[in-house]
Design a protein around this motif. Structure first.
Motif, short mmCIF file in Angstrom:
data_model
loop_
_atom_site.label_atom_id
_atom_site.label_comp_id
_atom_site.label_asym_id
_atom_site.label_seq_id
_atom_site.Cartn_x
_atom_site.Cartn_y
_atom_site.Cartn_z
N VAL A 160 -45.12 -20.34 -1.88
CA VAL A 160 -45.86 -19.49 -0.94
C VAL A 160 -46.23 -18.15 -1.58
N PRO A 161 -45.28 -17.40 -2.19
CA PRO A 161 -45.71 -16.15 -2.86
C PRO A 161 -46.74 -16.38 -3.96
N VAL A 189 -38.81 -40.68 -3.37
CA VAL A 189 -39.66 -39.97 -2.41
C VAL A 189 -38.84 -38.93 -1.65
N SER A 190 -37.64 -39.30 -1.23
CA SER A 190 -36.77 -38.37 -0.50
C SER A 190 -36.43 -37.16 -1.35
N LEU A 191 -36.11 -37.41 -2.62
CA LEU A 191 -35.79 -36.29 -3.52
C LEU A 191 -37.02 -35.42 -3.74
N ALA A 192 -38.19 -36.03 -3.89
CA ALA A 192 -39.42 -35.26 -4.08
C ALA A 192 -39.71 -34.38 -2.88
N ILE A 193 -39.51 -34.91 -1.68
CA ILE A 193 -39.72 -34.11 -0.46
C ILE A 193 -38.74 -32.95 -0.43
N PHE A 194 -37.50 -33.22 -0.79
CA PHE A 194 -36.50 -32.13 -0.84
C PHE A 194 -36.95 -31.04 -1.80
N VAL A 195 -37.39 -31.42 -3.00
CA VAL A 195 -37.78 -30.44 -4.02
C VAL A 195 -38.98 -29.62 -3.54
N VAL A 196 -39.97 -30.27 -2.92
CA VAL A 196 -41.15 -29.55 -2.46
C VAL A 196 -40.77 -28.52 -1.40
N ILE A 197 -39.98 -28.93 -0.42
CA ILE A 197 -39.60 -28.00 0.64
C ILE A 197 -38.71 -26.89 0.09
N ALA A 198 -37.79 -27.25 -0.79
CA ALA A 198 -36.90 -26.25 -1.39
C ALA A 198 -37.65 -25.27 -2.28
N SER A 199 -38.87 -25.63 -2.70
CA SER A 199 -39.66 -24.77 -3.58
C SER A 199 -40.67 -23.91 -2.82
N LEU A 200 -40.70 -24.01 -1.50
CA LEU A 200 -41.68 -23.25 -0.74
C LEU A 200 -41.49 -21.75 -0.92
N VAL A 218 -35.18 -20.46 1.22
CA VAL A 218 -35.13 -19.06 1.68
C VAL A 218 -34.15 -18.23 0.88
N SER A 219 -33.79 -18.67 -0.31
CA SER A 219 -32.91 -17.87 -1.16
C SER A 219 -33.60 -16.56 -1.53
N PRO A 220 -33.09 -15.42 -1.09
CA PRO A 220 -33.81 -14.16 -1.29
C PRO A 220 -33.99 -13.75 -2.75
N LEU A 221 -32.95 -13.88 -3.58
CA LEU A 221 -33.07 -13.39 -4.95
C LEU A 221 -34.17 -14.09 -5.76
N PRO A 222 -34.25 -15.43 -5.73
CA PRO A 222 -35.38 -16.06 -6.42
C PRO A 222 -36.74 -15.64 -5.87
N ILE A 223 -36.82 -15.44 -4.56
CA ILE A 223 -38.08 -14.99 -3.97
C ILE A 223 -38.44 -13.60 -4.49
N ILE A 224 -37.44 -12.71 -4.53
CA ILE A 224 -37.68 -11.37 -5.07
C ILE A 224 -38.09 -11.46 -6.53
N ARG A 231 -50.90 -8.02 -3.22
CA ARG A 231 -49.82 -7.19 -3.76
C ARG A 231 -49.07 -6.44 -2.66
N ALA A 232 -49.81 -5.91 -1.70
CA ALA A 232 -49.16 -5.19 -0.59
C ALA A 232 -48.33 -6.14 0.26
N THR A 233 -48.87 -7.32 0.53
CA THR A 233 -48.14 -8.31 1.32
C THR A 233 -46.85 -8.73 0.62
N LEU A 234 -46.96 -9.04 -0.67
CA LEU A 234 -45.79 -9.47 -1.42
C LEU A 234 -44.78 -8.33 -1.56
N GLY A 235 -45.26 -7.11 -1.68
CA GLY A 235 -44.35 -5.97 -1.76
C GLY A 235 -43.54 -5.81 -0.49
N ASN A 236 -44.17 -6.02 0.66
CA ASN A 236 -43.44 -5.95 1.93
C ASN A 236 -42.40 -7.06 2.03
N TRP A 237 -42.76 -8.26 1.59
CA TRP A 237 -41.80 -9.37 1.58
C TRP A 237 -40.61 -9.05 0.69
N LYS A 238 -40.90 -8.48 -0.49
CA LYS A 238 -39.82 -8.16 -1.45
C LYS A 238 -38.86 -7.14 -0.85
N ASP A 239 -39.41 -6.10 -0.22
CA ASP A 239 -38.56 -5.06 0.35
C ASP A 239 -37.67 -5.62 1.45
#
Length: 225
Positions: free
Chosen positions: A173-174, A158-169, A17-23, A186-194
């Motif tokens: 997802v975008p 396997v544990s590290l792989a699960i961590f990476v997958v969840i941390a990459s959601l 859920v790190s906002p800056l990478p998502i933006i 584009r409209a959906t992603l724009g709302n998420w970005k804002d």
């Protein structure tokens, strides 16, 4: 293995859920080469998390657990230090949050995203995952938790792989919405970005403060046992 996953899922969620990478990934997807660069950015992100987690896992595994499968003292000290850093960082972020969320400003480097080549986009994704002061401590903590649990190598991977997958959601997802969402994407992603731009500081401050307290508790528990 189940206990380890329970320990690292919180760290993975914190990274996801790190906002800056998502933006950043949303802005990249909005560029003319969004499909290519968005995929390249996500691959770089996954690689950055994987490499940092694997390095920490390699360090922690040989000396991470005692004969009774209790984490070694240095693991407790590491978690204590990381927890203190995150608590202080979270408190500092909270004190600097904009009083009016609409006045939040994005970093200047985000204004150049549309001019980045795929190679630079790949490097950006890797850096935001592995070198970012907000994400690196959580990935290091996850690697230390997995490596110090005394698991077989296969379960560690396997544990590290699960961590990476969840941390990459937060990236996946975008990207999935963009690739599969059609014209409405584009409209959906724009709302998420804002929303992320307006609330990123407050969200990360609370998140890091809570995870920092958890790491402090884990560190004290290990050192006291």
């Amino acid at each position: 293995m189940g206990a380890v996953l329970g320990d690292v899922l919180g760290f993975a969620a914190g990274v996801a859920v790190s906002p800056l990478p998502i933006i950043a990934v949303i802005l990249i997807l909005a560029t003319p080469r969004g499909r290519l660069n968005g995929t390249v950015f996500t691959v770089g992100w996954i690689l950055g998390l994987s490499v940092l987690g694997a390095v920490m896992l390699a360090i922690a595994s040989p000396a991470g657990a005692s004969a009774h499968k209790h984490p070694a003292t240095w693991v407790g000290a590491l978690k204590l230090a990381l927890g203190l850093f995150l608590v202080v960082f979270g408190a500092r972020q909270w004190s600097r949050r904009p009083k009016n969320p609409s006045q939040a400003k994005l970093p200047k480097w985000m204004g150049t995203i549309d001019r980045l080549t795929p190679v630079k986009v790949f490097g950006l994704g890797t850096a935001l995952a592995a070198l970012n002061a907000k994400n690196a401590p959580l990935t290091i903590a996850a690697g230390a938790a997995i490596g110090s649990a005394g698991l077989p190598v296969g379960q560690e991977v396997v544990s590290l792989a699960i961590f990476v997958v969840i941390a990459s959601l937060g990236m996946l997802v975008p990207l999935g919405v963009f690739l599969l969402g059609g014209q409405r994407a584009r409209a959906t992603l724009g709302n998420w970005k804002d929303w992320a731009a307006q609330h990123s500081v407050a969200v990360m401050a609370v998140l890091f403060f809570v995870l920092g307290l958890k790491l402090l508790g884990d560190g004290v528990s290990i050192l006291a046992s």
